[in-house]
Design an enzyme around this catalytic site. Structure first.
Site, mmCIF file in Angstrom:
data_model
loop_
_atom_site.group_PDB
_atom_site.id
_atom_site.type_symbol
_atom_site.label_atom_id
_atom_site.label_comp_id
_atom_site.label_asym_id
_atom_site.label_seq_id
_atom_site.Cartn_x
_atom_site.Cartn_y
_atom_site.Cartn_z
ATOM 1 N N ASN A 90 -0.607 -127.616 -15.133
ATOM 2 C CA ASN A 90 -1.150 -126.473 -15.384
ATOM 3 C C ASN A 90 0.132 -125.047 -14.949
ATOM 4 O O ASN A 90 1.001 -125.389 -14.249
ATOM 5 C CB ASN A 90 -1.984 -125.815 -14.101
ATOM 6 C CG ASN A 90 -2.047 -124.410 -15.022
ATOM 7 O OD1 ASN A 90 -1.900 -123.704 -15.605
ATOM 8 N ND2 ASN A 90 -3.215 -123.585 -14.021
ATOM 9 N N ARG A 114 1.379 -122.943 -15.796
ATOM 10 C CA ARG A 114 0.969 -121.095 -14.600
ATOM 11 C C ARG A 114 1.763 -121.615 -13.257
ATOM 12 O O ARG A 114 2.102 -120.243 -12.634
ATOM 13 C CB ARG A 114 0.199 -120.573 -15.309
ATOM 14 C CG ARG A 114 0.471 -119.945 -16.562
ATOM 15 C CD ARG A 114 -0.672 -119.180 -16.918
ATOM 16 N NE ARG A 114 -1.048 -118.093 -15.794
ATOM 17 C CZ ARG A 114 -1.397 -117.066 -15.540
ATOM 18 N NH1 ARG A 114 -3.028 -117.141 -16.881
ATOM 19 N NH2 ARG A 114 -1.449 -115.939 -15.640
ATOM 20 N N CYS A 115 1.198 -122.261 -12.759
ATOM 21 C CA CYS A 115 1.776 -122.661 -11.247
ATOM 22 C C CYS A 115 2.261 -123.827 -10.578
ATOM 23 O O CYS A 115 3.518 -124.481 -11.512
ATOM 24 C CB CYS A 115 0.164 -124.375 -11.229
ATOM 25 S SG CYS A 115 0.300 -125.114 -9.183
ATOM 26 N N SER A 116 3.262 -122.517 -10.492
ATOM 27 C CA SER A 116 5.549 -123.137 -9.170
ATOM 28 C C SER A 116 4.732 -124.446 -8.799
ATOM 29 O O SER A 116 5.614 -125.102 -9.316
ATOM 30 C CB SER A 116 4.595 -122.362 -8.499
ATOM 31 O OG SER A 116 4.530 -122.373 -7.262
ATOM 32 N N ARG A 162 4.362 -127.275 -12.310
ATOM 33 C CA ARG A 162 6.633 -127.429 -12.694
ATOM 34 C C ARG A 162 7.248 -127.832 -11.790
ATOM 35 O O ARG A 162 7.964 -128.503 -12.468
ATOM 36 C CB ARG A 162 6.343 -125.684 -13.171
ATOM 37 C CG ARG A 162 5.927 -124.954 -13.938
ATOM 38 C CD ARG A 162 6.755 -123.435 -14.064
ATOM 39 N NE ARG A 162 6.811 -122.506 -12.779
ATOM 40 C CZ ARG A 162 6.113 -122.020 -12.907
ATOM 41 N NH1 ARG A 162 5.030 -121.459 -13.201
ATOM 42 N NH2 ARG A 162 6.337 -121.097 -11.497
#
Length: 113
Positions: free
Chosen positions: A7, A9-11, A14
């Site tokens: 995802n 948007r998830c740190s 990433r």
């Protein structure tokens, strides 16, 4: 081939992608919010992770708290909830053949190399 259920948007997710890139590994990104795993696929992932379905649920998500928290759900119902609401799936999940981990902390990813 290594797969990462990601995802953007998830740190932590990433960081998982960055970890694989830095390790020089070839991998496939599965954007599981768009390409939602089926109940069968999610069941297989849970088996590879060697966990119970509830351990893959993000229990702090609002949808969990409002619709599922406190209910006596079967494993099948929990899996169905994750398929219907993929943001409930913990991330990132990294799979390499018959090995899988949830990449939290990121260093756990080395367990599947």
């Amino acid at each position: 081939m290594i797969k990462i259920f990601h995802n953007s948007r998830c740190s932590k997710s990433r960081l998982g992608v960055q970890f694989l890139e830095n390790a020089g590994k070839e991998f496939e990104v599965v954007k599981y919010l768009e390409d939602v795993p089926t109940e069968t696929e999610l069941t297989e992932i849970i088996k590879l992770l060697d966990i119970s379905p509830i351990e893959l649920v993000r229990t702090n998500e609002a949808i969990w708290k409002s619709d599922y928290k406190g209910k006596n759900l079967s494993d099948e119902q929990i899996i169905k909830a994750m398929v219907e609401n993929p943001k409930l799936i913990e991330r990132p999940i990294i799979i390499n053949g018959d090995k899988a981990v949830i990449g939290r902390p990121t260093e756990k990813i080395t367990e599947i190399f």
